[in-house]
Design a protein around this motif. Structure first.
Motif, PDB file in Angstrom:
ATOM      1  N   VAL A 160      41.938  31.562  46.970  1.00 52.56           N
ATOM      2  CA  VAL A 160      42.950  32.043  48.011  1.00 52.56           C
ATOM      3  C   VAL A 160      44.533  31.702  47.573  1.00 52.56           C
ATOM      4  CG1 VAL A 160      43.831  32.251  50.239  1.00 52.56           C
ATOM      5  CG2 VAL A 160      41.327  32.280  49.983  1.00 52.56           C
ATOM      6  N   LEU A 161      44.594  30.329  47.240  1.00 57.24           N
ATOM      7  CA  LEU A 161      45.921  30.000  47.082  1.00 57.24           C
ATOM      8  C   LEU A 161      46.312  30.257  45.557  1.00 57.24           C
ATOM      9  CD1 LEU A 161      45.862  26.345  48.167  1.00 57.24           C
ATOM     10  CD2 LEU A 161      47.269  28.098  48.994  1.00 57.24           C
ATOM     11  N   GLN A 162      45.418  30.578  44.670  1.00 59.90           N
ATOM     12  CA  GLN A 162      45.761  31.301  43.488  1.00 59.90           C
ATOM     13  C   GLN A 162      46.500  32.565  43.645  1.00 59.90           C
ATOM     14  OE1 GLN A 162      42.053  30.800  41.367  1.00 59.90           O
ATOM     15  NE2 GLN A 162      42.416  28.807  40.647  1.00 59.90           N
ATOM     16  N   LYS A 163      45.764  33.315  44.727  1.00 58.53           N
ATOM     17  CA  LYS A 163      46.156  34.794  44.846  1.00 58.53           C
ATOM     18  C   LYS A 163      47.782  34.858  45.471  1.00 58.53           C
ATOM     19  CE  LYS A 163      41.451  36.913  45.407  1.00 58.53           C
ATOM     20  NZ  LYS A 163      40.653  37.535  46.097  1.00 58.53           N
ATOM     21  N   VAL A 164      47.735  33.738  46.423  1.00 55.44           N
ATOM     22  CA  VAL A 164      49.021  33.540  47.076  1.00 55.44           C
ATOM     23  C   VAL A 164      50.079  33.374  45.921  1.00 55.44           C
ATOM     24  CG1 VAL A 164      50.361  31.995  48.540  1.00 55.44           C
ATOM     25  CG2 VAL A 164      47.940  32.802  49.255  1.00 55.44           C
ATOM     26  N   ILE A 165      49.829  32.426  45.086  1.00 60.05           N
ATOM     27  CA  ILE A 165      50.986  32.075  44.268  1.00 60.05           C
ATOM     28  C   ILE A 165      51.365  33.400  43.316  1.00 60.05           C
ATOM     29  CG2 ILE A 165      51.359  30.793  41.970  1.00 60.05           C
ATOM     30  CD1 ILE A 165      49.790  28.431  43.306  1.00 60.05           C
ATOM     31  N   GLU A 166      50.285  34.176  42.984  1.00 61.25           N
ATOM     32  CA  GLU A 166      50.557  35.594  42.286  1.00 61.25           C
ATOM     33  C   GLU A 166      51.219  36.594  43.255  1.00 61.25           C
ATOM     34  OE1 GLU A 166      46.822  37.152  41.381  1.00 61.25           O
ATOM     35  OE2 GLU A 166      46.060  35.672  40.149  1.00 61.25           O
ATOM     36  N   LEU A 167      51.141  36.266  44.258  1.00 60.17           N
ATOM     37  CA  LEU A 167      52.047  37.216  45.340  1.00 60.17           C
ATOM     38  C   LEU A 167      53.486  36.757  45.328  1.00 60.17           C
ATOM     39  CD1 LEU A 167      49.530  37.665  48.391  1.00 60.17           C
ATOM     40  CD2 LEU A 167      50.744  39.595  47.156  1.00 60.17           C
ATOM     41  N   ASN A 168      53.612  35.476  45.370  1.00 55.38           N
ATOM     42  CA  ASN A 168      55.049  35.103  45.604  1.00 55.38           C
ATOM     43  C   ASN A 168      55.053  33.671  44.565  1.00 55.38           C
ATOM     44  OD1 ASN A 168      57.484  34.032  45.895  1.00 55.38           O
ATOM     45  ND2 ASN A 168      57.208  33.892  48.323  1.00 55.38           N
ATOM     46  N   PRO A 169      55.490  33.786  43.191  1.00 52.88           N
ATOM     47  CA  PRO A 169      55.476  32.649  42.316  1.00 52.88           C
ATOM     48  C   PRO A 169      56.372  31.629  42.640  1.00 52.88           C
ATOM     49  CG  PRO A 169      55.394  34.716  41.350  1.00 52.88           C
ATOM     50  CD  PRO A 169      55.633  35.207  42.614  1.00 52.88           C
ATOM     51  N   GLU A 170      57.455  32.049  43.585  1.00 54.62           N
ATOM     52  CA  GLU A 170      58.660  31.210  43.781  1.00 54.62           C
ATOM     53  C   GLU A 170      58.452  30.403  45.133  1.00 54.62           C
ATOM     54  OE1 GLU A 170      60.939  30.847  41.552  1.00 54.62           O
ATOM     55  OE2 GLU A 170      59.926  32.325  40.462  1.00 54.62           O
ATOM     56  N   ASP A 171      57.320  30.623  45.820  1.00 55.94           N
ATOM     57  CA  ASP A 171      57.228  29.711  46.698  1.00 55.94           C
ATOM     58  C   ASP A 171      56.563  28.286  46.523  1.00 55.94           C
ATOM     59  OD1 ASP A 171      56.747  28.973  49.726  1.00 55.94           O
ATOM     60  OD2 ASP A 171      54.722  29.724  49.657  1.00 55.94           O
ATOM     61  N   TYR A 172      57.511  27.309  46.803  1.00 55.38           N
ATOM     62  CA  TYR A 172      57.053  25.921  46.425  1.00 55.38           C
ATOM     63  C   TYR A 172      55.847  25.490  47.253  1.00 55.38           C
ATOM     64  CZ  TYR A 172      58.263  23.073  50.720  1.00 55.38           C
ATOM     65  OH  TYR A 172      58.223  22.672  51.737  1.00 55.38           O
ATOM     66  N   ASN A 173      55.840  25.819  48.563  1.00 49.24           N
ATOM     67  CA  ASN A 173      54.853  25.309  49.477  1.00 49.24           C
ATOM     68  C   ASN A 173      53.482  25.705  49.072  1.00 49.24           C
ATOM     69  OD1 ASN A 173      53.284  25.985  52.191  1.00 49.24           O
ATOM     70  ND2 ASN A 173      54.339  24.198  52.385  1.00 49.24           N
ATOM     71  N   SER A 174      53.169  26.947  48.382  1.00 49.26           N
ATOM     72  CA  SER A 174      51.717  27.395  47.670  1.00 49.26           C
ATOM     73  C   SER A 174      51.757  26.251  46.733  1.00 49.26           C
ATOM     74  CB  SER A 174      51.975  28.701  47.249  1.00 49.26           C
ATOM     75  OG  SER A 174      52.492  29.612  48.118  1.00 49.26           O
ATOM     76  N   TYR A 175      52.489  25.844  45.713  1.00 47.74           N
ATOM     77  CA  TYR A 175      52.099  24.973  44.689  1.00 47.74           C
ATOM     78  C   TYR A 175      51.971  23.544  45.284  1.00 47.74           C
ATOM     79  CZ  TYR A 175      54.137  28.594  41.422  1.00 47.74           C
ATOM     80  OH  TYR A 175      54.205  29.565  40.660  1.00 47.74           O
ATOM     81  N   LEU A 176      52.602  23.443  46.361  1.00 45.56           N
ATOM     82  CA  LEU A 176      52.324  22.025  46.969  1.00 45.56           C
ATOM     83  C   LEU A 176      50.990  21.841  47.633  1.00 45.56           C
ATOM     84  CD1 LEU A 176      54.030  19.268  48.155  1.00 45.56           C
ATOM     85  CD2 LEU A 176      54.165  20.637  50.140  1.00 45.56           C
ATOM     86  N   ARG A 177      50.516  23.073  48.374  1.00 41.16           N
ATOM     87  CA  ARG A 177      49.249  23.074  48.767  1.00 41.16           C
ATOM     88  C   ARG A 177      48.050  22.991  47.543  1.00 41.16           C
ATOM     89  NH1 ARG A 177      48.780  25.855  54.309  1.00 41.16           N
ATOM     90  NH2 ARG A 177      51.106  25.646  55.307  1.00 41.16           N
ATOM     91  N   TYR A 178      48.324  23.835  46.753  1.00 42.11           N
ATOM     92  CA  TYR A 178      47.443  23.759  45.415  1.00 42.11           C
ATOM     93  C   TYR A 178      47.234  22.728  44.931  1.00 42.11           C
ATOM     94  CZ  TYR A 178      44.668  26.088  41.980  1.00 42.11           C
ATOM     95  OH  TYR A 178      43.873  26.531  41.047  1.00 42.11           O
ATOM     96  N   SER A 179      48.607  21.832  44.588  1.00 40.21           N
ATOM     97  CA  SER A 179      48.171  20.511  44.004  1.00 40.21           C
ATOM     98  C   SER A 179      47.537  19.429  45.118  1.00 40.21           C
ATOM     99  CB  SER A 179      49.740  20.117  43.818  1.00 40.21           C
ATOM    100  OG  SER A 179      50.512  19.684  44.946  1.00 40.21           O
ATOM    101  N   GLN A 180      47.903  19.607  46.318  1.00 39.19           N
ATOM    102  CA  GLN A 180      47.239  18.736  47.193  1.00 39.19           C
ATOM    103  C   GLN A 180      45.635  18.812  47.190  1.00 39.19           C
ATOM    104  OE1 GLN A 180      49.309  19.264  50.682  1.00 39.19           O
ATOM    105  NE2 GLN A 180      50.791  17.815  50.211  1.00 39.19           N
ATOM    106  N   LEU A 181      45.061  20.018  47.150  1.00 42.92           N
ATOM    107  CA  LEU A 181      43.906  20.865  47.131  1.00 42.92           C
ATOM    108  C   LEU A 181      42.987  20.072  45.893  1.00 42.92           C
ATOM    109  CD1 LEU A 181      41.812  22.123  48.773  1.00 42.92           C
ATOM    110  CD2 LEU A 181      42.393  24.430  47.549  1.00 42.92           C
TER     111      LEU A 181
END
Length: 202
Positions: free
Chosen positions: A30-51
């Motif tokens: 899901v987070l991979q798809k979220v990052i694809e939707l908005n590659p500039e959203d820092y919070n998505s990368y943050l959540r993905y790294s923590q996961l």
């Protein structure tokens, strides 16, 4: 729905998968798809790294943690991103050490010193703008101890407690004990008595 709505829903869904259903693979997808939707959203990368870090995938976690720091725009989001990245670096190195047989020499732990040093520099960037980042100061201190940077760790300890001539007698006594060890330690080995002194002081 708008892209913003999709991104928000995706983050919420990934939290449900990871925190409540224990389905980290689905959360990652899901987070991979979220990052694809908005590659500039820092919070998505943050959540993905923590996961990724929670799954023990430390190298990828650090990579995406760095991306979060790069995408973060405001000072507040940069502080959050750098703090998270430093904690991932710290915890991954500690876990690696705990999973190894007991060693007699500090150097035998084989900590990832280049990554630790990079995390320390990242922490310094944030602290330079706000010396009152207490949690980040604690993490920076721990990273400096892992890297064998005694003098730097002592300076961070002083910053954390805002140590000065006006500090309490208790802090002054603690500082004297730490200075005996950290003040001369630079990546070398400590004697058993030095180790005990440092641990008791801390």
């Amino acid at each position: 729905p708008s892209t913003s709505d999709k991104v928000g829903a995706g983050k919420y869904l990934s939290d449900i998968y990871s925190r409540f259903l224990n389905k980290n693979d689905k959360a990652k997808t899901v987070l991979q798809k979220v990052i694809e939707l908005n590659p500039e959203d820092y919070n998505s990368y943050l959540r993905y790294s923590q996961l990724l870090a929670s799954n023990g995938n430390n190298n990828e976690a650090i990579k995406h943690g760095l991306l979060a720091t790069q995408k973060a725009k405001s000072m507040n989001t940069k502080i959050i991103s750098y703090s998270s990245l430093c904690n991932i670096v710290l915890s991954s190195n500690i876990k690696a050490a705990l999973n190894k047989p007991q060693v007699s020499q500090y150097s035998d732990f084989n900590f990832n010193i280049p990554i630790i040093e990079k995390a320390i520099k990242n922490a310094e960037r944030v602290i330079a703008t706000d010396i009152n980042q207490k949690e980040l100061l604690k993490t920076k201190f721990a990273l400096e101890v892992l890297a064998g940077k005694g003098k730097e760790a002592l300076a961070t300890w002083k910053n954390y407690f805002q140590y000065s001539e006006n500090s309490s007698t208790y802090l002054k006594e603690t500082y004297k004990e730490l200075e005996k060890v950290l003040g001369i330690w630079n990546g070398g080995n400590l004697t058993l008595n030095q180790k005990k002194s440092m641990v008791l002081s801390l």
